[in-house]
Write an enzyme that holds these catalytic residues in place. Structure first.
Site, PDB file in Angstrom:
ATOM      1  N   PRO A 150     -24.891  42.148   7.961  1.00 17.49           N
ATOM      2  CA  PRO A 150     -25.099  40.991   8.852  1.00 17.49           C
ATOM      3  C   PRO A 150     -24.014  40.881   9.921  1.00 17.49           C
ATOM      4  O   PRO A 150     -24.173  40.136  10.881  1.00 17.49           O
ATOM      5  CB  PRO A 150     -25.074  39.781   7.910  1.00 17.49           C
ATOM      6  CG  PRO A 150     -24.808  40.288   6.550  1.00 17.49           C
ATOM      7  CD  PRO A 150     -24.647  41.774   6.571  1.00 17.49           C
ATOM      8  N   GLU A 185     -20.961  41.207  -2.385  1.00 14.78           N
ATOM      9  CA  GLU A 185     -20.353  40.297  -1.406  1.00 14.78           C
ATOM     10  C   GLU A 185     -19.924  41.013  -0.142  1.00 14.78           C
ATOM     11  O   GLU A 185     -19.815  40.429   0.910  1.00 14.78           O
ATOM     12  CB  GLU A 185     -19.137  39.597  -2.024  1.00 14.78           C
ATOM     13  CG  GLU A 185     -19.497  38.542  -3.030  1.00 14.78           C
ATOM     14  CD  GLU A 185     -20.495  37.529  -2.492  1.00 14.78           C
ATOM     15  OE1 GLU A 185     -20.214  36.913  -1.451  1.00 14.78           O
ATOM     16  OE2 GLU A 185     -21.567  37.373  -3.105  1.00 14.78           O
ATOM     17  N   ASP A 209     -46.412  48.542  23.606  1.00 16.37           N
ATOM     18  CA  ASP A 209     -45.809  47.648  22.616  1.00 16.37           C
ATOM     19  C   ASP A 209     -45.064  46.487  23.250  1.00 16.37           C
ATOM     20  O   ASP A 209     -44.519  46.626  24.343  1.00 16.37           O
ATOM     21  CB  ASP A 209     -44.746  48.407  21.802  1.00 16.37           C
ATOM     22  CG  ASP A 209     -45.350  49.205  20.682  1.00 16.37           C
ATOM     23  OD1 ASP A 209     -46.521  48.991  20.379  1.00 16.37           O
ATOM     24  OD2 ASP A 209     -44.617  50.034  20.108  1.00 16.37           O
TER      25      ASP A 209
HETATM   26  N1  ADE Z   1     -27.523  43.183   4.794  1.00 17.99           N
HETATM   27  C1  ADE Z   1     -27.553  41.875   4.490  1.00 17.99           C
HETATM   28  N2  ADE Z   1     -28.063  41.144   5.481  1.00 17.99           N
HETATM   29  C2  ADE Z   1     -28.391  42.027   6.470  1.00 17.99           C
HETATM   30  C3  ADE Z   1     -28.939  41.878   7.758  1.00 17.99           C
HETATM   31  N3  ADE Z   1     -29.294  40.702   8.256  1.00 17.99           N
HETATM   32  N4  ADE Z   1     -29.125  43.001   8.498  1.00 17.99           N
HETATM   33  C4  ADE Z   1     -28.741  44.194   8.026  1.00 17.99           C
HETATM   34  N5  ADE Z   1     -28.221  44.392   6.812  1.00 17.99           N
HETATM   35  C5  ADE Z   1     -28.033  43.313   6.032  1.00 17.99           C
END
Ligand code: ADE
Length: 246
Positions: free
Chosen positions: A92, A119, A171
């Protein structure tokens, strides 16, 4: 193209890669995908891949050794980071995945994906092993596997020969706009009619209608895309017309 995925849950890929476009691309040898469990690279008897964070705190952190070893087994030792040999960490914290990035990555012969879990992941992996850290959206998944599946799907369909190139260029996002509305038979369903223009046989007018509908949809759902979309003079005029009639 060859794709290697490092994951603690290789079975998660079985279904998605055994169906539809990805399967077809593999059957036609346009892509080979290998999913490796990096637990096999853990150096101790118990195959431990995680440990508690230095400095304290909740949860576990993925240790560097198994992931470094697994990548080196694929690219050779000693490891030298090379952006031309992408090693992608799904997280993330990464840059946001887009169609543009999918197009860039579809141009490589080899891609390695690392799926994080728990985590977090030891920072030395992100700093010294990984060439690109990518997120598929501003939400937290329990692991990188669903994100790797999403990325592999978006990339593989862009490999020449996987799907009809005209449908790829139509697309959403490929021109920087959302896609225009599509209709098929029956012409009237539950009293809901297909727009007359699509039945007119006038291809130039149909093309114009589609561009205008794509613009309308983009303005109402994703106005942010218009900032970077490259528009023709005619499209800019359409845009003014649409805005004026709102
Ligand atoms: N791992 C956990 N959340 C993620 C996300 N939003 N994008 C990519 N990998 C992740």
């Amino acid at each position: 193209m060859r794709i290697d995925i490092l994951s603690l849950f290789p079975e998660m890929f079985d279904g998605p890669f055994a169906n539809s476009i990805i399967k077809r691309a593999m059957d036609r040898s346009l892509v080979s995908i290998y999913v490796n469990n990096f637990r096999n690279y853990a150096c101790d008897r118990h195959k431990v891949v995680d440990d508690s964070p230095y400095g304290g705190g909740a949860g576990m952190v993925l240790k560097p050794e198994p992931i470094f070893e697994a990548v080196e087994d694929l690219v050779g030792r000693p490891y030298v980071k090379n952006p031309q040999r992408p090693v992608i960490l799904l997280s993330p914290q990464g840059r946001l995945f887009t169609q543009k990035i999918a197009r860039e990555l579809a141009g490589f012969d080899n891609l390695i994906f690392i799926c994080g879990h728990y985590e977090g992941i030891d920072e030395r992996i992100s700093r010294h092993l990984v060439t690109d850290e990518i997120s598929i959206g501003d939400y937290v998944l329990s692991g990188g596997e669903p994100a790797a599946i999403v990325m592999v799907d978006a990339i593989v369909r862009l490999i020449p020969g996987v799907i009809d190139c005209l449908s790829v260029s139509d697309d959403s996002f490929s021109q920087g706009l959302l896609e225009y509305p599509q209709y098929t038979r029956p012409r009237i369903y539950r009293g809901l009619e297909v727009p007359d223009i699509l039945l007119s046989g006038n291809h130039a007018e149909i093309e114009k209608w589609r561009r205008k509908e794509a613009l309308k949809r983009t303005i109402s759902r994703r106005p942010d895309l218009l900032e970077s979309a490259v528009l023709t003079q005619e499209e800019r005029e359409m845009l003014e017309e649409i805005k004026g009639s709102e």
